[in-house]
Write an enzyme that holds these catalytic residues in place. Sequence first.
Site, PDB file in Angstrom:
ATOM      1  CB  CYS A   1     -14.055  10.181  26.031  1.00  0.00           C
ATOM      2  SG  CYS A   1     -15.059  10.608  24.884  1.00  0.00           S
TER       3      CYS A   1
ATOM      4  CG  ASP B   1      -1.954  -1.076   1.154  1.00  0.00           C
ATOM      5  OD1 ASP B   1      -2.314  -1.765   0.010  1.00  0.00           O
ATOM      6  OD2 ASP B   1      -2.618  -1.318   2.093  1.00  0.00           O
TER       7      ASP B   1
ATOM      8  CE  LYS C   1     -32.733  -9.020  -6.613  1.00  0.00           C
ATOM      9  NZ  LYS C   1     -32.478  -7.977  -5.152  1.00  0.00           N
TER      10      LYS C   1
ATOM     11  CG  ASP D   1      -0.893   5.192  -0.361  1.00  0.00           C
ATOM     12  OD1 ASP D   1      -1.805   4.677  -1.225  1.00  0.00           O
ATOM     13  OD2 ASP D   1      -0.692   4.931   0.758  1.00  0.00           O
TER      14      ASP D   1
ATOM     15  CD  GLU E   1     -25.687 -12.533 -12.501  1.00  0.00           C
ATOM     16  OE1 GLU E   1     -24.749 -13.003 -13.087  1.00  0.00           O
ATOM     17  OE2 GLU E   1     -26.415 -11.676 -12.534  1.00  0.00           O
TER      18      GLU E   1
END
Length: 693
Positions: free
Chosen positions: A431, A58, A144, A62, A142
């Site tokens: 939090c 990756d 759906k 990039d 195939e």
Amino acid sequence: MTAEASEDNSYVEDPPTDFEPVEDIDAETARQQAQQLREAIRYHDHRYYVENDPVIGDRTYDALFARLEALEDHFDLDREDSPTRRVGGEPLDELESVEHVAPMQSIDQGGEETDVREFDDRVARGLADAGFDPAERAYFCEPKFDGLSVEVVYEDGVYQWAATRGDGEVGEDVTENVRTIPSVPGRLRGDYPDFLAVRGEVYIPTEDFQAYNRERIERGDDPFANPRNAAAGTLRQLDPSITAERPLAIFFFGVLDASVDFATNAAVYDRLPEWGLRVTDLAEEVDSIEEAIDYRDRLLDERDDLPFEIDGVVLKLNDRAACEALGSTARAPRWAFAYKFPARTERTTIRDVVVQVGRTGRLTPVALMDPVEVGGVTVSRASLHNPAEIERLGVDVGDEVRVQRAGDVIPEVAEVVEAASDGTFDFPESCPVCDSPVERDGPLAFCTGGLACPAQLERAIVHYASRDGLDIEGLGEERVQQLLDAGLVEELADLYELGQLDLTSLEGWGMQSVANLQEELEASREPPLDDFLAALNVPSLGDATATALAREFGTFEAVMDADREQLQAVDDVGPKVAAEIRDFFETERNREAIERLLEHVDPQPYEAEGGDELDGLTFVFTGTLSNYTRSEAQELVEAHGASATSSVSGNTDYLVVGENPGQRKREDAATNDVPIVDEDEFESLLAERGVLD
């Protein structure tokens, strides 16, 4: 190696990522490098999105992509079919209509085996009437997909436009949005036809959907109900850059029109990947309706393990010449049928639990689940209410649960049917939005971040600007959300640092509205102490309590530094309210936010207006008064020396009742021998004391 990525392209295998600065190369070198990068990136996209077999990491990808963007920007090399167009174009005013190159019809469907066998019988009769041997009929099967159907058109191998299905004849132009989908090639590969219009299904993979919903919940947005709704809403965005940020994918499954012919529907699936168009590997040819039914049953068993949502299978007559002979009704082809799965009902699996931070700081755990039908509505999330409820249910990620709709509205987890582990979900101690400590209050949990927590910021600003706060016009919920989305406001103090250019860059903000807001903010810089206290949205600190605190302590600094005993000595401030006020001001991040705010705002010391005609009296108001709002009545008596509290006690002198008064307060008044007066008697009392003429 493909036509798009020749053998001498250095960016295909083990590509270099140490580039010269764009300023140090000439225009011709830049053009050649950009062309090679475009070819290589298309090749890597195909390996990743179509073949699921990437050959680079990756970070390397990039780096190549960023280099291409830099070259196109610096040398003005942008091209219509460049992979960089996927980051999104200019926002649209509206989605235009576009006529399809061929009708995008619906498919007849049913969920019973008898429905499928009747379809097979109709096909057999139709083939016999058309001169085909019905004994040789075969089907192509195939999945759906449960997404949004689109038409995508290529001319000379280059992406031209895309449209939603719409009414089958005319759809919405979503060209720029579909361009951002990584699995939609900007240019076809190999020996492609001169013209190709294909049908595909845009969807969001299940894992990406759950992750995206988690992000939405954590930042305080409502999550999408299911992947299909998320895909549909994303594809209809007017700003393609928003579409580009969301995890859309596509499977192609049909040819609407092309400058080449196909003998079978299976051949379509063979050819599309050769041109760089992604198809599912779950499709199969079968020789009989019995095998088609078996195919459907297998996929039903595998349904929960698939990385995307399907709601049935599609059976197509395989021979395309036979399909053409059978033709279509006004709405659907006679040669295809959707064999639907039964809806998931009530029982489903929890895939993740995300903790949502509400505007008051309350933390609510939300279960993200495989979509399930509950009371006729498909849901993919359900409330777990609070930490105590998690412990009571013994629920954890991976558990199979039964879901119900509380009051026929809010989905909730009712019970664990089959546990995936011996433990329960580990509720966070900090939090998830601002990392402040979490405090438990009985069964509930709260973020202590207060003014510094982004999840609570919108509510804090809206309240600060409301009539119950500093009455700053022009800062309603919609505009506050605009400021937050644009990153212009991260805490209350930022309101006073907004510049004219900041605001006029936002949609819907003209010079006059900006000037009006800046004038309102300027007028709020020296607020009365009680108004400022009420505006801070301190838990349990309403108008009456704010006035009582202002009268008792005189300055904001004295209120902020008062201990619990001093606070509790004030009328209408009990132990719980005193504790909440003290905790609010003791929280370090709240103090920091307030100190920044005080750089712009100077709360004025409290000075009682009016006289002392009502000194020593305590009033409580209930019901609706005809000549005053409750706030106005409270302010009136307080301006003349009285106290106005919210609850009746032995210290209350009068309970003033309007229309539809609260029963509880009247009962408390009777218990404590507190006189009950109506509005006329209240005004007579004020007149006797010299408050009213």
